[in-house]
Design an enzyme around this catalytic site. Structure first.
Site, PDB file in Angstrom:
ATOM      1  N   HIS B  68     -16.567  15.051  -5.325  1.00  0.00           N
ATOM      2  CA  HIS B  68     -17.996  15.769  -4.324  1.00  0.00           C
ATOM      3  C   HIS B  68     -18.244  16.738  -3.229  1.00  0.00           C
ATOM      4  O   HIS B  68     -16.599  17.099  -3.096  1.00  0.00           O
ATOM      5  CB  HIS B  68     -18.360  14.830  -3.608  1.00  0.00           C
ATOM      6  CG  HIS B  68     -17.206  13.974  -2.553  1.00  0.00           C
ATOM      7  ND1 HIS B  68     -16.129  13.362  -3.030  1.00  0.00           N
ATOM      8  CD2 HIS B  68     -17.489  13.958  -1.397  1.00  0.00           C
ATOM      9  CE1 HIS B  68     -16.018  12.808  -2.180  1.00  0.00           C
ATOM     10  NE2 HIS B  68     -16.604  13.464  -0.678  1.00  0.00           N
ATOM     11  N   HIS B  70     -18.150  17.345  -0.345  1.00  0.00           N
ATOM     12  CA  HIS B  70     -18.438  17.207   0.751  1.00  0.00           C
ATOM     13  C   HIS B  70     -16.259  18.253   1.081  1.00  0.00           C
ATOM     14  O   HIS B  70     -15.965  17.986   0.619  1.00  0.00           O
ATOM     15  CB  HIS B  70     -17.013  15.349   1.864  1.00  0.00           C
ATOM     16  CG  HIS B  70     -18.483  14.470   2.034  1.00  0.00           C
ATOM     17  ND1 HIS B  70     -18.676  13.511   1.785  1.00  0.00           N
ATOM     18  CD2 HIS B  70     -19.364  15.287   2.910  1.00  0.00           C
ATOM     19  CE1 HIS B  70     -19.206  13.248   2.546  1.00  0.00           C
ATOM     20  NE2 HIS B  70     -19.960  13.740   3.298  1.00  0.00           N
ATOM     21  N   ASP B  72     -13.901  18.052   2.873  1.00  0.00           N
ATOM     22  CA  ASP B  72     -12.487  17.150   2.515  1.00  0.00           C
ATOM     23  C   ASP B  72     -12.050  17.579   1.474  1.00  0.00           C
ATOM     24  O   ASP B  72     -11.238  16.748   0.680  1.00  0.00           O
ATOM     25  CB  ASP B  72     -12.256  17.193   3.859  1.00  0.00           C
ATOM     26  CG  ASP B  72     -12.942  15.353   3.588  1.00  0.00           C
ATOM     27  OD1 ASP B  72     -13.039  14.692   3.870  1.00  0.00           O
ATOM     28  OD2 ASP B  72     -14.202  15.655   2.503  1.00  0.00           O
ATOM     29  N   HIS B  73     -13.252  18.141  -0.172  1.00  0.00           N
ATOM     30  CA  HIS B  73     -12.801  17.504  -0.732  1.00  0.00           C
ATOM     31  C   HIS B  73     -12.904  19.275  -1.898  1.00  0.00           C
ATOM     32  O   HIS B  73     -12.504  18.526  -3.246  1.00  0.00           O
ATOM     33  CB  HIS B  73     -13.319  16.853  -1.539  1.00  0.00           C
ATOM     34  CG  HIS B  73     -13.228  15.095  -1.453  1.00  0.00           C
ATOM     35  ND1 HIS B  73     -12.704  14.478  -2.255  1.00  0.00           N
ATOM     36  CD2 HIS B  73     -13.301  14.306  -0.109  1.00  0.00           C
ATOM     37  CE1 HIS B  73     -12.168  13.144  -1.271  1.00  0.00           C
ATOM     38  NE2 HIS B  73     -12.871  12.994  -0.226  1.00  0.00           N
ATOM     39  N   HIS B 157     -21.202   6.991  -2.254  1.00  0.00           N
ATOM     40  CA  HIS B 157     -20.584   7.622  -0.482  1.00  0.00           C
ATOM     41  C   HIS B 157     -21.870   9.003  -1.484  1.00  0.00           C
ATOM     42  O   HIS B 157     -22.365   8.759   0.077  1.00  0.00           O
ATOM     43  CB  HIS B 157     -19.660   7.877  -1.240  1.00  0.00           C
ATOM     44  CG  HIS B 157     -18.951   8.942  -0.473  1.00  0.00           C
ATOM     45  ND1 HIS B 157     -18.540   8.408   0.707  1.00  0.00           N
ATOM     46  CD2 HIS B 157     -18.704  10.138  -0.606  1.00  0.00           C
ATOM     47  CE1 HIS B 157     -18.326   9.367   1.625  1.00  0.00           C
ATOM     48  NE2 HIS B 157     -18.111  10.079   0.572  1.00  0.00           N
ATOM     49  N   ASP B 178     -14.299  10.072  -2.756  1.00  0.00           N
ATOM     50  CA  ASP B 178     -14.833   8.773  -2.178  1.00  0.00           C
ATOM     51  C   ASP B 178     -15.624   8.219  -2.593  1.00  0.00           C
ATOM     52  O   ASP B 178     -16.511   8.528  -3.702  1.00  0.00           O
ATOM     53  CB  ASP B 178     -15.872   9.980  -0.903  1.00  0.00           C
ATOM     54  CG  ASP B 178     -14.080  10.040  -0.285  1.00  0.00           C
ATOM     55  OD1 ASP B 178     -14.317  11.214   0.430  1.00  0.00           O
ATOM     56  OD2 ASP B 178     -13.040   9.214   0.149  1.00  0.00           O
ATOM     57  N   GLU B 203      -8.674   6.619  -2.158  1.00  0.00           N
ATOM     58  CA  GLU B 203      -8.612   6.566  -1.071  1.00  0.00           C
ATOM     59  C   GLU B 203      -7.957   5.349  -0.064  1.00  0.00           C
ATOM     60  O   GLU B 203      -8.523   4.109  -0.508  1.00  0.00           O
ATOM     61  CB  GLU B 203      -9.154   7.511  -0.479  1.00  0.00           C
ATOM     62  CG  GLU B 203      -9.216   8.876  -1.191  1.00  0.00           C
ATOM     63  CD  GLU B 203      -8.746   9.938  -0.605  1.00  0.00           C
ATOM     64  OE1 GLU B 203      -8.643  11.478  -1.292  1.00  0.00           O
ATOM     65  OE2 GLU B 203      -8.466   9.592   0.934  1.00  0.00           O
ATOM     66  N   HIS B 414      -2.987   8.938   1.001  1.00  0.00           N
ATOM     67  CA  HIS B 414      -4.054   8.731   2.565  1.00  0.00           C
ATOM     68  C   HIS B 414      -3.942   8.043   3.115  1.00  0.00           C
ATOM     69  O   HIS B 414      -5.272   7.443   4.091  1.00  0.00           O
ATOM     70  CB  HIS B 414      -5.093   9.312   2.526  1.00  0.00           C
ATOM     71  CG  HIS B 414      -5.577  10.524   2.297  1.00  0.00           C
ATOM     72  ND1 HIS B 414      -6.312  11.556   1.789  1.00  0.00           N
ATOM     73  CD2 HIS B 414      -4.176  11.946   1.816  1.00  0.00           C
ATOM     74  CE1 HIS B 414      -6.343  12.411   1.771  1.00  0.00           C
ATOM     75  NE2 HIS B 414      -5.313  13.422   0.862  1.00  0.00           N
TER      76      HIS B 414
END
Lengths: 381, 594
Positions: B68, B70, B72-73, B157, B178, B203, B414
């Site tokens: 997706h 975001h 951090d991905h 999400h 996520d 995660e 994580h």
């Protein structure tokens, strides 16, 4: 007006049950203090959880919204059977449980930083009970970790946890089933029987306990629950007894036979897992176990003559959230406990697996606010 | 034993830089390529040296999949593809493909223009990177090559978030990215079928959390907003243009409608139109309720929420403003904040995580005097609140997903191993599957037990069936003999005779001979007879014959007796058996030796 957090029900693991509050901070839990132990009592496997309360509880007055609203599972463990009674041993990282089927106790180590698993470390043998009831438990830390336990008045004993040695036994004539066991002082304890009798004894002396008969109104099928207050501000300890028909009697610990005041509470419904509890610093008692509501009463309004007493406050959160869920059985409160340091805060658990941490405010101060509850669309959970 | 290898990349136990390498059936796949927002140096990128020490990654990866938009991905994607070097396919869903470059560009602008960084990817690099993207549709199997196939599932999400099913031969892995197991106001909940992958990768950041009820959270938020408005204050909600902002807009719009409130709500321009445009474009990615009402009116066309103009910030009276960016680190939200900070009737609500160093982070930590450019200080008198509306799965969500997908193994990334033991125990107890928790940089090899489908010749099948015994049952393996012929990519099981015929080979016979010496005063034929009767009593159920030519036959094994020339009592037993009767033959020889 109340603020509440609830954990969505976990339908697979049965019911969340008894709650034991360890309010003191522990070195092994860094950061905020305040954790709570919760366990299930479904008939097969159950989970024991040590939950860290949301930081929101520790926010200052002005801050309405805070960093964390969620509970954190700090440690968790598995119990082979139900957990019907759970007590934390003060000053240690140990908890003691009983499964409600026998008199033996299980001892658990909540664990520290190295692992998040609650491990079973031992057991304590209880005396045989003909009635197959579970034991009540009271724990103390002085001089060393020890537990007072028993299912009946004739089988109460004090066992030292490290050695397993029995340090004291309560000597009584009759085997009255117990509904509560509590330390009221260092070595003085109160055993509340379900027939309304109370025994007051000191574990340091072999002398016979003081026995107080049930209140005069008690009948054949009436069941009683007891709680003794531990309010340091009060000159002496007070004891409340509540019957299954809603009759509440308050006595001074030094004069158990006399009723200092009493009231007829408006409780409806079949009692199950009843808890009656003194507020840590007020003249209030809280009652749950008759329905899906926790009620708070002010005993200052009670008199020696028996009269009806309305509750000061009712927490309906569990019942309300249940109604909003389709196909939900009527929810019942299974346990509740006062926060030891925050006089306005309580924790309650219900049969649908929800745990609420909530504040209560006396109605007079907040009449305006309690009316403007915003309502939101309910179709999306 | 075949195995699937999984390596989460990154340094330390840090959360926020999602990038996982999977080796399955000889294929190497990179799952997500995220950036860590907290670092300003190379630590913000994953450590690609795990793939190869130097040089381009193209030869070492079969594909890259992004879950997706975001950062951090996907934040490190242009760096990976253009600066480290990767020319292979990059898979992501259509909404992710549309929105990713916008966020990357936005992030690039702030990092380079505002912070003055030099070693960062350029706008052109973002464009070049996106050219390598192959978009995915939900539930549609895509052949990456003739052995590797992937399929995307709905993850909830944020708009366009997907869980990915990866299959090579009969081994498979599902990566969740996520996800959220509870639907919210504009997105549905994650869903997957009982695909039974060998590994489910999830995660575990929120695994030890038990989430508070959304209803209570929302009610609290609305109460705070309402109170501020009632006393004439202004409420600033810094948001990223896409993501939780839409959720909060719907929440406020609904509340305003119900309570008949008149105070204006504004959404800052710039990314607003694009955001609404994307939600309308990808309406199939929103939840059912939105799709249903779409016919009457578009849920993202709000009655009470209007476009913001800079000058409105100075208007008197109460108002609510959604402004970007989300951490108050630059742009319009920061400008508005500066204007409103001095009035204690006002409020700012931070709806998500703020990276260290941003103003958002500072004020959440209680800082009430801020240093601005030009040495000016800002007194922060307004109320500062934080409310996390992020949609992630907690422990309950993870258990639900496992119940849906029925994986053979579970892998959590994580999380700190010491803090995950209880969850591991829960998973192992409830589902009886192994749960792995590799640290960043650590490789976990999960053994798989793939079944290999093989054709069988009818003759062989008939022969096996004739032997009787229980019917074929997948739970009870049954061994059988045959010859496996591999031609190109087909496998065939045939009887030995058939194989020999096909391969035009002659069958060779193998016979073993064994001599056993014993002392017996009787004559040869008497000795033989004694052996015959002895064996007959010992080996009931076997065919034992005493033949007129002076031999004893046990099944097909031949036993002869002869005596030594020198000593009539010294008898020699000769046993002879073919290879097929090896077991029986050796058994007989040991029996007779006694």
């Amino acid at each position: 007006m109340f603020i509440s957090w609830s954990i969505p029900p976990r339908s697979s693991s049965g019911h969340l049950g008894k709650v034991s509050e360890n309010g003191e901070s522990s070195d092994s839990i860094t950061g905020s203090d305040g954790t709570v132990c919760v366990a299930g009592f479904s008939s097969s496997k159950n989970e024991l959880l040590e939950l860290r309360l949301p930081l929101k509880l520790f926010a200052e007055e002005n801050k309405g919204l805070c960093a964390e609203r969620d509970f954190k599972v700090v440690h968790g463990g598995f119990s082979e059977g139900p957990v019907s009674c759970l007590r934390h041993v003060p000053g240690t990282r140990l908890i003691v449980t009983n499964d409600g089927r026998g008199t033996d106790l299980q001892v658990w180590d909540l664990g520290g930083e190295e692992s998040d698993v609650i491990r079973r470390t031992g057991s304590v043998k209880g005396m045989e009970s003909a009635s197959k009831r579970g034991s009540r438990i009271a724990a103390s830390a002085s001089p060393s970790p020890q537990v007072l336990h028993g299912a009946e008045s004739s089988s109460v004993q004090l066992t030292q946890l490290t050695s397993g040695q029995s340090l004291y036994k309560l000597e009584t004539d009759s085997a009255d089933p117990l509904n509560s066991l509590q330390f009221t002082g260092d070595a003085v304890f109160l055993a509340g029987c379900s027939n309304g009798k109370m025994y007051l004894a000191d574990t340091r002396t072999p002398a016979a306990p003081l026995m107080s008969p049930p209140p005069p109104s008690s009948g054949q099928s009436v069941v009683w629950w007891t709680d003794a207050s531990a309010d340091p501000q009060q000159p002496s300890c007070r004891v409340v007894r509540l019957s299954s028909s809603g009759h509440a009697v308050v006595s001074d610990l030094r004069k158990l036979g006399e009723a200092a005041c009493q009231a007829q509470l408006d409780v409806h419904g079949r009692p199950d897992n009843v808890t009656v509890s003194w507020a840590p610093r007020r003249n209030c008692i809280s009652v749950s176990g008759f329905s899906g509501v926790v009620e708070i009463y002010d005993t200052r309004d009670w008199r020696t003559a028996l009269r009806r007493a309305p509750p000061l406050f009712q927490h309906r959160g569990h019942a309300v959230s249940c109604q909003q869920t389709d196909g939900c059985d009527p929810v019942r409160i299974t346990a509740h406990v006062w926060h030891p340091e925050r006089p306005q805060t309580l924790l309650s658990t219900a049969s649908d697996g929800s745990v609420h941490v909530w504040d209560w405010v006396e109605p007079d101060a907040n009449r305006l606010e309690s009316q403007s509850e915003p309502s939101i669309e309910q179709d999306q959970k | 034993m075949p195995e699937i290898k999984v390596t989460p990349l990154g340094a330390g136990q840090d959360v926020g830089r999602s990038c996982i390498l999977v080796s399955i059936g000889g294929k190497n796949i990179m799952l997500d390529c995220g950036m860590h927002m907290g670092y300003n140096d190379d630590r913000r990128f994953p450590d690609f040296s795990y793939v190869t020490q130097n040089g381009r990654l193209t030869d070492f990866l079969d594909c890259v999949i992004i879950s997706h938009f975001h950062l951090d991905h996907c934040g490190a994607l242009p760096y990976m593809s253009e600066m480290v070097g990767y020319d292979g396919p990059i898979y992501m869903t259509h909404p992710t493909k549309a929105i990713c470059p916008i966020l990357l560009e936005d992030f690039r602008k702030i990092t380079v223009d505002k912070k003055g960084e030099t070693n960062f990817f350029t706008s052109q690099m973002i464009k070049d990177c996106m050219k390598k993207v192959v978009p995915l549709n939900l539930h549609q199997t895509v052949q990456v090559d003739d052995e590797l196939e992937i399929k995307a599932y709905y993850a909830g999400h944020v708009l366009g978030a997907a869980m990915v099913h990866i299959k090579v031969g009969s081994e498979s892995v599902v990566y969740t990215g996520d996800y959220n197991m509870t639907p919210d106001r504009h997105l549905g909940a994650a869903w997957i079928d009982k695909c039974r992958p060998d590994i489910l990768i999830s995660e575990s950041t929120y695994a030890t959390t038990i989430r508070d009820s959304k209803r209570c959270r929302e009610r609290d938020f609305l109460k705070k907003v309402h109170e501020s408005i009632e006393r004439g204050g202004k409420v600033l909600i810094p948001v990223f243009a896409l993501g939780r902002a839409q959720e909060l807009c719907i929440l406020l719009e609904t509340f305003w409608e119900r309570m008949n409130l008149k105070a204006p709500i504004y959404f800052s321009t710039g990314l607003t139109e694009k955001a609404n445009h994307y939600y309308k474009l990808f309406i199939t990615w929103t939840n059912q309720k939105i799709r249903k009402t779409f016919v009457q009116r578009n849920m993202f066309e709000f009655k009470h929420i209007k476009a913001f103009d800079r000058s409105y910030a100075d208007n008197p009276g109460p108002m609510v403003v959604f402004a970007t960016p989300g951490m108050l680190h630059a742009g319009q939200s920061l400008q508005i904040f500066k204007k409103w900070a001095g009035n204690e009737k006002n409020m700012v609500i931070m709806p998500g995580y703020c990276v260290q160093g941003t103003i958002g982070h500072k004020i959440l930590n209680g800082q009430r005097k801020l240093e601005m450019e030009g040495r000016a200080t800002l007194d922060v008198k307004l109320q500062v609140e934080y409310m996390s509306f992020s949609a992630h799965a907690d422990a309950k969500g993870i258990m639900q997903l496992i119940r849906m997908a029925e994986p053979r193994n579970m892998l959590l990334v994580h999380g700190e191993a010491a803090k995950m033991e209880f969850l591991k125990g829960k998973i192992e107890q409830e589902f009886s599957i192994d749960c792995y928790m590799p640290a960043n940089g650590e490789t976990v090899a999960v053994k798989t037990n793939p079944s290999v489908p093989v054709d069988m010749s009818v003759n062989l099948l008939k022969r096996e069936m004739a032997l009787g015994g229980p019917l074929p049952d997948p739970k009870r393996p049954r061994s059988m003999h045959g010859t496996l012929i591999m031609k190109e990519s087909s496998l065939k099981l045939v009887s030995s005779e058939q194989a020999l015929k096909e391969l035009a080979l002659n069958e060779h016979q193998l016979r073993f001979t064994c001599r056993v010496a014993l002392q017996d005063p009787h004559s040869d034929s008497e000795t033989l007879h004694r052996i015959y009767t002895h064996l007959k009593s010992l080996l009931k159920g076997y065919t034992i014959q005493h033949l007129p030519d002076g031999t004893v036959m046990v099944e097909s094994i031949v036993i002869k007796v002869s005596s030594s020339a020198e000593d009539a009592n010294a008898k020699i037993l000769l046993l002879s058996w073919s290879y097929q009767d090896e077991d029986l033959g050796s058994f007989l020889s040991s029996v007779l030796k006694k």
